[in-house]
Scaffold this active site. Sequence first.
Site, PDB file in Angstrom:
ATOM      1  CE  LYS A   1      39.978  41.429  26.359  1.00  0.00           C
ATOM      2  NZ  LYS A   1      40.454  41.638  24.993  1.00  0.00           N
TER       3      LYS A   1
ATOM      4  CG  ASP B   1      44.936  42.058  33.788  1.00  0.00           C
ATOM      5  OD1 ASP B   1      44.728  43.353  33.850  1.00  0.00           O
ATOM      6  OD2 ASP B   1      45.542  41.426  32.787  1.00  0.00           O
TER       7      ASP B   1
ATOM      8  NE  ARG C   1      39.643  45.499  33.082  1.00  0.00           N
ATOM      9  CZ  ARG C   1      40.543  44.425  32.841  1.00  0.00           C
ATOM     10  NH1 ARG C   1      42.036  44.454  33.087  1.00  0.00           N
ATOM     11  NH2 ARG C   1      40.187  43.780  31.946  1.00  0.00           N
TER      12      ARG C   1
END
Length: 426
Positions: free
Chosen positions: A412, A314, A345
Amino acid sequence: MESLTLQPINKIQGEVNLPGSKSVSNRALLLAALAKGTTRLTNLLDSDDIRHMLNALTKLGVQYQLSEDKTECVVEGLGRPFSVSEPVELFLGNAGTAMRPLAAALCLGEGEYVLTGEPRMKERPIGHLVKALKAAGADVTYLENENYPPLKIVGTGLKPGSVSIDGSISSQFLTAFLMSAPLAEGDIRINIEGELVSKPYIDITLHIMKQFGVDVINNDYQEFVIPVGQQYVAPGDFLVEGDASSASYFLAAAAIKGGEVKVTGIGKNSIQGDIQFADALEKMGADIEWGDDYVISRVGQLKGIDMDYNHIPDAAMTIATTALFAEGTTSIRNVYNWRVKETDRLSAMATELRKVGAEVEEGEDYIIVKPVPQLTHAAIDTYDDHRMAMCFSLVALSDKPVTINDPKCTSKTFPDYFDKLKALSC
């Protein structure tokens, strides 16, 4: 569609207190619900993913009191697996940290459940977890496409014995099984197939399980043994660490255009692997200082590096946009699981980096970024992915503005991200 244009930022300076970690918040909420006793969680993250977990717990009969600012939650533990008398449908949005662990936990008790979510959730794989659950006697059915949500689960308990989980795509499958295993009918032994990705996220899981009174034997991340006879016990107070992934944007901003930024809520003893982002930033040339509950980043002469980021996927996204400000080429390797996150991604990052002028090579599990002397003002598509929006905000540290489409997708994990960034901008 709503968009936000960030004007060029001359300098970054100040202090940020991080919102609670998404990974820690949802793990702790689930264990608090299953535990015997009352848990008071503080610094809980207030975001969409946490709301989905809380809404699910309500439908599952868990009592809790949430503070007005939604950062403190007192959970009355059930002291047993979930049990419902009528079928229950749980809508979990795009929250992998709710979908995967709940899918495992609902197998333990009694009742009939349907787990569903947003369209993207139905594209995020869950087959490796379901295969392991079925091997332990669980009754799980795919309602649409094989290996993907939505799922129908009938609680039958988990049988003792050995199961295998493929660890090569996502560590959340293992996390989900680990958290449910102590409530199985006997000893559970989990064997890992392939190379386990994102090991630091497993460390978070094991650490939180221990805080709730359960010990797991970890044999070098290849085998995990959960002895029978353990019960989750409320720890009383539980402080949720600041979100280390969210720290990455501010630490990178200071390295590019500080001043300095002090990030509080995480530190050198953090249980989150994403604090290792600061080490990667330091390798690129940033000046990093560590404290027990803070990290400071100061401007440095940044240079491109070639590194394996499997352990911090991440936070590694932030390296991709930081690379726009580094001298030379930056290579981000071993991040195949970017492809099964909130969006693909790798593809999204390559597409949007090219929009601002970078030269990009996208591989199956890597991305290579070559910066250019002059960036281009572009409208960045965010793919309903909070991290895409936050990563590309760093483009405003150049002498060009950047437009972020659908900026509210940060809700989120970090609803007030752009306000925090603005407060640091000089």
